[in-house]
Enzyme design. Structure first.
Site, PDB file in Angstrom:
ATOM      1  N   ARG A  18      -9.512   1.276   9.144  1.00 16.04           N
ATOM      2  CA  ARG A  18      -9.099  -0.090   9.448  1.00 16.04           C
ATOM      3  C   ARG A  18     -10.166  -0.841  10.228  1.00 16.04           C
ATOM      4  O   ARG A  18      -9.988  -2.026  10.514  1.00 16.04           O
ATOM      5  CB  ARG A  18      -7.839  -0.030  10.304  1.00 16.04           C
ATOM      6  CG  ARG A  18      -6.577  -0.539   9.628  1.00 16.04           C
ATOM      7  CD  ARG A  18      -5.464  -0.483  10.650  1.00 16.04           C
ATOM      8  NE  ARG A  18      -4.264  -1.153  10.252  1.00 16.04           N
ATOM      9  CZ  ARG A  18      -3.285  -0.613   9.536  1.00 16.04           C
ATOM     10  NH1 ARG A  18      -3.396   0.609   9.076  1.00 16.04           N
ATOM     11  NH2 ARG A  18      -2.208  -1.306   9.280  1.00 16.04           N
ATOM     12  N   ARG A  51      11.187  -2.929  10.682  1.00 14.66           N
ATOM     13  CA  ARG A  51      10.273  -2.363  11.687  1.00 14.66           C
ATOM     14  C   ARG A  51      10.059  -3.360  12.811  1.00 14.66           C
ATOM     15  O   ARG A  51       9.949  -4.556  12.568  1.00 14.66           O
ATOM     16  CB  ARG A  51       8.930  -2.031  11.020  1.00 14.66           C
ATOM     17  CG  ARG A  51       8.879  -0.621  10.493  1.00 14.66           C
ATOM     18  CD  ARG A  51       7.715  -0.411   9.572  1.00 14.66           C
ATOM     19  NE  ARG A  51       6.449  -0.995  10.042  1.00 14.66           N
ATOM     20  CZ  ARG A  51       5.311  -0.872   9.375  1.00 14.66           C
ATOM     21  NH1 ARG A  51       5.268  -0.194   8.247  1.00 14.66           N
ATOM     22  NH2 ARG A  51       4.210  -1.423   9.835  1.00 14.66           N
ATOM     23  N   ARG A  99      10.803  -6.939   4.366  1.00 19.43           N
ATOM     24  CA  ARG A  99      10.612  -5.489   4.310  1.00 19.43           C
ATOM     25  C   ARG A  99      11.655  -4.759   5.151  1.00 19.43           C
ATOM     26  O   ARG A  99      11.912  -5.116   6.288  1.00 19.43           O
ATOM     27  CB  ARG A  99       9.201  -5.137   4.796  1.00 19.43           C
ATOM     28  CG  ARG A  99       8.938  -3.634   4.816  1.00 19.43           C
ATOM     29  CD  ARG A  99       7.484  -3.321   4.702  1.00 19.43           C
ATOM     30  NE  ARG A  99       6.751  -3.650   5.918  1.00 19.43           N
ATOM     31  CZ  ARG A  99       5.452  -3.447   6.045  1.00 19.43           C
ATOM     32  NH1 ARG A  99       4.757  -2.942   5.052  1.00 19.43           N
ATOM     33  NH2 ARG A  99       4.846  -3.766   7.167  1.00 19.43           N
ATOM     34  N   ARG A 127      -0.947  -9.387  13.482  1.00 17.90           N
ATOM     35  CA  ARG A 127      -1.488  -8.308  12.644  1.00 17.90           C
ATOM     36  C   ARG A 127      -2.400  -8.871  11.560  1.00 17.90           C
ATOM     37  O   ARG A 127      -3.399  -8.248  11.200  1.00 17.90           O
ATOM     38  CB  ARG A 127      -0.346  -7.501  12.020  1.00 17.90           C
ATOM     39  CG  ARG A 127       0.343  -6.604  13.045  1.00 17.90           C
ATOM     40  CD  ARG A 127       1.659  -6.085  12.543  1.00 17.90           C
ATOM     41  NE  ARG A 127       1.505  -5.196  11.406  1.00 17.90           N
ATOM     42  CZ  ARG A 127       2.495  -4.911  10.555  1.00 17.90           C
ATOM     43  NH1 ARG A 127       3.678  -5.472  10.700  1.00 17.90           N
ATOM     44  NH2 ARG A 127       2.281  -4.079   9.575  1.00 17.90           N
ATOM     45  N   LYS A 145       0.820  -1.210   0.000  1.00 20.23           N
ATOM     46  CA  LYS A 145       0.000   0.000   0.000  1.00 20.23           C
ATOM     47  C   LYS A 145       0.855   1.261   0.000  1.00 20.23           C
ATOM     48  O   LYS A 145       0.574   2.198  -0.726  1.00 20.23           O
ATOM     49  CB  LYS A 145      -0.923   0.037   1.232  1.00 20.23           C
ATOM     50  CG  LYS A 145      -2.029  -0.996   1.203  1.00 20.23           C
ATOM     51  CD  LYS A 145      -3.088  -0.717   2.279  1.00 20.23           C
ATOM     52  CE  LYS A 145      -2.545  -0.813   3.699  1.00 20.23           C
ATOM     53  NZ  LYS A 145      -2.162  -2.172   4.095  1.00 20.23           N
TER      54      LYS A 145
END
Ligand code: ADP
Ligand code: ZN
Length: 210
Positions: A88, A157, A122, A168, A13
């Site tokens: 969300r 992260r 990531r 998540r 995103k």
């Protein structure tokens, strides 16, 4: 143009949002980035948000809604905006539709199997915030990676740890996935296949608006 970008964590995103915002000269509003800025500045909100985010929990609706409402009122949103990471929850979506119109919600669809792998790869630049998938980079001598734009050492992260990622995804399935039906019922939803290269995904998003 007032857009929403939906999709699971790790769907790409952030990357797509930047491209879309640039192409249509609209503001890119990432609630994740806004929260990380609060954390970095050690504001009371940042301190509260950090423990939730690190555990893969959502920040309370009232806080996020207030933040977005305020942000949308800023001058750079006059030409439109792209929401990335918001709404969300159904409560956030209902509230949003109460204070602004929305032209389209674009959902980037990615199979569950791809997501965990993507998130473990990531890395983010702590300086300029650019995100990378390590596949596109050459490792440094120490096995780490460096930002192509500004030369800063990239980091993973805290909330991309595998234990947190699974949580998540559960939170996404329970709280955020129902938004797809929410926007479909309002005839605002478009779907794009996110299991492709960043360029191909970007092209299919742009096609929606041509
Ligand atoms: P990703 O898209 O990779 O899941 P984000 O950068 O959008 O991550 O968000 C990181 C974290 O910030 C989320 O896991 C959540 O804890 C918090 N957060 C971001 N946006 C919202 C929101 N709209 N409502 C509640 N929490 C949020
Ligand atoms: Zn950088």
């Amino acid at each position: 143009m007032k857009l929403i970008l939906l999709g699971p964590p790790g769907a790409g995103k952030g990357t797509q949002a930047e491209r879309i915002a640039e192409r249509y000269s609209i503001a890119h509003i990432s609630t994740g980035d806004m929260l990380r800025a609060e954390i970095k500045a050690e504001t009371p909100l940042g301190v509260e948000a950090k423990s939730l985010i690190d555990r893969g929990e959502l920040v309370p609706d009232e806080i996020i809604i207030g933040m977005v409402k305020n942000r949308i009122g800023m001058p750079d949103c006059e030409n439109g905006f792209l929401l990335d990471g918001f709404p969300r929850t159904i409560a956030q979506a209902e509230s949003l539709m109460g204070f602004t119109g929305i032209d389209r919600a674009v959902c980037i669809e990615v199979p569950d199997e791809s997501i965990v792998g993507r998130m473990s790869k990531r890395r983010v630049c702590p300086n300029c915030k650019r995100t990378y998938t390590v596949d596109v980079l050459e490792p440094d001598e120490d096995g780490g990676y460096t930002c192509l734009d500004c030369g800063t050492k990239l980091i993973a992260r805290d909330d991309d740890r595998p234990e947190t990622v699974q949580h998540r995804l559960n939170v996404y399935a329970e709280q955020t996935f129902p938004l797809i039906d929410f926007f479909e019922a309002r005839e605002l939803l478009s779907r794009v296949d996110g299991d492709k290269s960043m360029d191909e995904v970007a092209d299919s998003i742009f096609e929606l608006f041509e």
